[in-house]
Write a protein that holds these residues in place. Structure first.
Motif, short mmCIF file in Angstrom:
data_model
loop_
_atom_site.label_atom_id
_atom_site.label_comp_id
_atom_site.label_asym_id
_atom_site.label_seq_id
_atom_site.Cartn_x
_atom_site.Cartn_y
_atom_site.Cartn_z
N HIS A 1 41.51 35.12 33.41
CA HIS A 1 40.20 35.16 34.08
C HIS A 1 40.17 34.04 35.11
N THR A 2 39.92 34.40 36.37
CA THR A 2 39.85 33.43 37.46
C THR A 2 38.45 33.47 38.06
N SER A 3 37.84 32.30 38.17
CA SER A 3 36.54 32.18 38.83
C SER A 3 36.70 31.35 40.09
N PHE A 4 36.17 31.84 41.22
CA PHE A 4 36.29 31.19 42.51
C PHE A 4 35.06 30.33 42.79
N ASP A 5 35.28 29.19 43.45
CA ASP A 5 34.16 28.29 43.76
C ASP A 5 33.13 28.99 44.65
N THR A 6 33.58 29.78 45.58
CA THR A 6 32.70 30.59 46.43
C THR A 6 33.25 32.01 46.46
N PRO A 7 32.41 33.02 46.63
CA PRO A 7 32.91 34.41 46.63
C PRO A 7 33.93 34.64 47.73
N ILE A 8 34.91 35.49 47.44
CA ILE A 8 35.91 35.86 48.42
C ILE A 8 35.68 37.31 48.85
N LEU A 9 36.07 37.63 50.07
CA LEU A 9 35.99 38.98 50.60
C LEU A 9 37.40 39.49 50.81
N LEU A 10 37.74 40.57 50.14
CA LEU A 10 39.09 41.12 50.23
C LEU A 10 39.04 42.63 50.05
N ASN A 11 39.65 43.36 50.94
CA ASN A 11 39.70 44.83 50.88
C ASN A 11 38.31 45.45 50.76
N GLY A 12 37.35 44.86 51.47
CA GLY A 12 36.00 45.39 51.49
C GLY A 12 35.16 45.05 50.30
N ARG A 13 35.63 44.21 49.39
CA ARG A 13 34.89 43.83 48.18
C ARG A 13 34.65 42.33 48.19
N THR A 14 33.42 41.91 47.89
CA THR A 14 33.06 40.50 47.77
C THR A 14 32.73 40.20 46.32
N ASP A 15 33.41 39.18 45.76
CA ASP A 15 33.14 38.80 44.37
C ASP A 15 33.64 37.39 44.14
N ASP A 16 33.16 36.78 43.02
CA ASP A 16 33.54 35.40 42.72
C ASP A 16 34.42 35.29 41.48
N TYR A 17 35.05 36.38 41.07
CA TYR A 17 35.91 36.33 39.90
C TYR A 17 36.99 37.41 40.00
N GLU A 18 38.01 37.26 39.16
CA GLU A 18 39.02 38.30 38.96
C GLU A 18 39.48 38.26 37.51
N ASN A 19 39.57 39.42 36.88
CA ASN A 19 40.14 39.56 35.54
C ASN A 19 41.44 40.34 35.65
N ALA A 20 42.43 39.90 34.91
CA ALA A 20 43.72 40.59 34.92
C ALA A 20 44.23 40.72 33.50
N MET A 21 44.73 41.91 33.16
CA MET A 21 45.41 42.15 31.90
C MET A 21 46.84 42.55 32.24
N ASN A 22 47.78 41.70 31.84
CA ASN A 22 49.17 41.88 32.25
C ASN A 22 50.08 42.04 31.03
N MET A 23 51.06 42.89 31.14
CA MET A 23 52.04 43.11 30.08
C MET A 23 53.44 43.05 30.68
N ARG A 24 54.41 42.61 29.88
CA ARG A 24 55.78 42.45 30.37
C ARG A 24 56.80 42.82 29.31
N MET A 25 57.85 43.50 29.76
CA MET A 25 59.07 43.69 28.98
C MET A 25 60.16 42.89 29.67
N GLN A 26 60.82 42.04 28.93
CA GLN A 26 61.81 41.14 29.53
C GLN A 26 63.14 41.26 28.82
N PHE A 27 64.21 41.32 29.63
CA PHE A 27 65.57 41.38 29.10
C PHE A 27 66.40 40.32 29.81
N ASP A 28 67.19 39.60 29.05
CA ASP A 28 67.99 38.50 29.59
C ASP A 28 69.34 38.52 28.87
N PHE A 29 70.35 39.01 29.56
CA PHE A 29 71.69 39.12 28.96
C PHE A 29 72.69 38.30 29.75
#
Length: 464
Positions: free
Chosen positions: A436-464
């Motif tokens: 969860h990211t909260s911005f000090d002031t709202p940002i305008l991006l791709n036609g949307r203005t808001d002061d936060y962003e939520n992200a749900m991220n998943m990863r599969m990782q392989f290291d050989f």
């Protein structure tokens, strides 16, 4: 046989049976000795030729003129051994050289709200192939290519002389070892992404020379002199003669005190360099890799650029705290501008592994489970839970924000990250992060203005 049939002494033998028996015993003993000698002669003739490539030749005869031993002409065969440990390893039996080939991949899925800031997508975050070759135990050559983006690029490409562990010399392109998170491998991070503070450090890889090592147990340093222009920048793209000189020094107080279950990591770094005209301050993206929320206009003139930081980590058994404070300063002559960021995180290895087991030379490596995951025998790997808070402040750049009619940026943000990591074995793991990211002031991006962003991220990782 002739001895057995000899008639001599027959009369005496007939008169004395005991004497005849003793003579027969002597004759049989003599025959046994002759048979043994014959077997030895046959064995010598059956030996392979001394010039066979798979057998060491016998010592040659002495020189009949000088009466000195002749030089040995033994032929030694050194087969190549193959094994699988952190990659596919080939090694000469004489241990004169070794070659390790490895592959690394991270497949992510990301979901965002508001969805106008970034698209929900599957992405190949990292895909790398690399090789590490060692020669005569003192020289190491490393090459690593990155294939996860639209163009292939070189990450590591350096030669290192490592005979003296307190002072190893590295030359080529390598990771800039500024800070604790930056020094950690991309496959070994506590969360899917580094904190926002990492963006203040600039490019992860650069070209130059570095002297590093551990002069005493529990103390590590690295001293580097690099271009300061970042990764894969050709000579024709250089815009200034300035270079970055850096020094990082860290120590583990727990190692000095003999606390084997603990890590008390403290240290800091300083980078002195310059920035050419026509460049801007580093841009920042959320820790969920969604919106780019901070970007500045370019600077018309060149300027001095200094980066400094303090890092700390405390662990006891399966619990770890980690934090860093980083500041990047730009001296325009008439005005100084600072970017500042810090984070603090707390990790818990639920399955009981110890963080001290994965710490060496000022950095934490990847988690190795006590019991690898195996469905049929009860092994479940390692489970790690964590939380991190990050604060970013670039209010000195408020008048330099690259705002436009369609995009508005902000000069500050705060982020909370919650993470769960399931390490099946040292080669594979699964991760889930909520950011969860909260911005000090709202940002305008791709036609949307808001002061936060939520992200749900998943990863599969392989290291050989």
């Amino acid at each position: 046989m002739l001895l057995l049939s000899a008639p001599a002494g027959a009369a005496d033998d007939a008169l004395d049976p005991q004497l005849r028996i003793r003579k027969l015993e002597k004759q049989m003993q003599l025959m046994a000795e002759q048979l043994k000698a014959l077997q030895e002669q046959l064995a010598q003739k059956a030996l392979p030729a001394t010039d066979s490539p798979s057998v060491h030749s016998a010592a040659p005869t002495d020189n009949p003129i000088t009466n000195k031993p002749a030089a040995s002409k033994a032929i030694v065969s050194n087969p190549v051994e193959a094994s699988f440990k952190n990659g596919l390893v080939f090694r000469d039996a004489s241990d004169d050289w070794a070659l390790r080939l490895y592959a690394r991949a991270q497949l992510d899925y990301r979901h965002f709200t508001p969805n106008a800031f970034a698209a929900d997508t599957f992405s190949m975050r990292r895909a790398r192939l690399g090789a590490i070759a060692t020669f005569f135990k003192d020289f190491t050559l490393r090459l690593e290519g990155e294939f996860s983006e639209s163009t292939t690029k070189l990450n590591d490409g350096y030669l290192e002389y490592n005979h003296f562990k307190p002072a190893m010399l590295r030359a080529g392109q390598f990771k800039t070892m500024y800070g604790l998170e930056r020094a950690q491998g991309a496959m070994d991070l506590d969360f899917m992404e580094r904190a926002m503070s990492d963006s203040l450090l600039g490019s992860s890889f650069d070209r130059g020379v570095m002297l590093h090592g551990a002069p005493v147990n529990g103390l590590y340093y690295n001293l580097a002199y690099v271009n300061g222009t970042g990764q894969n920048v050709d000579e024709t793209d250089a815009k200034a003669d300035g270079k970055d000189a850096s020094l990082r020094v860290v120590g583990n107080l727990a190692q000095w005190a003999g606390w084997k279950d603990s890590v008390v990591h403290v240290g800091g770094f300083y980078v002195n360099g310059s920035q050419a005209p026509g460049l801007s301050a580093p841009a920042l993206r959320t820790e969920g890799r969604g919106a780019t929320f901070f970007s500045t206009n370019t600077f018309a003139t060149g300027m001095d650029r200094n980066i400094s930081g303090f890092e700390s980590a405390l662990s006891y058994g399966p619990i770890k705290y980690q934090g860093e404070y980083i500041r990047t300063s730009f001296d325009e002559g008439s005005r100084d501008r600072d970017m500042k960021a810090w984070y603090a995180s707390l990790q818990w290895l639920v399955t009981g592994e110890r963080y001290a087991d994965f710490y060496k030379n000022g950095v934490f490596s990847g988690i190795v489970p006590r019991n690898n995951f195996r469905y049929d025998n009860g092994g479940w790997g390692a489970l790690e839970l964590g939380a991190r808070y990050t604060h970013f402040d670039a209010s000195d750049f408020r008048d330099k924000l690259a705002n436009s009619a369609t995009t508005t940026y902000t000069d500050g943000a705060d982020a909370w990250t919650l993470g769960a990591k399931w390490v099946l074995n040292s080669n594979a793991q699964l991760q889930l992060n909520y950011v969860h990211t909260s911005f000090d002031t709202p940002i305008l991006l791709n036609g949307r203005t808001d002061d936060y962003e939520n992200a749900m991220n998943m990863r599969m990782q392989f290291d050989f």
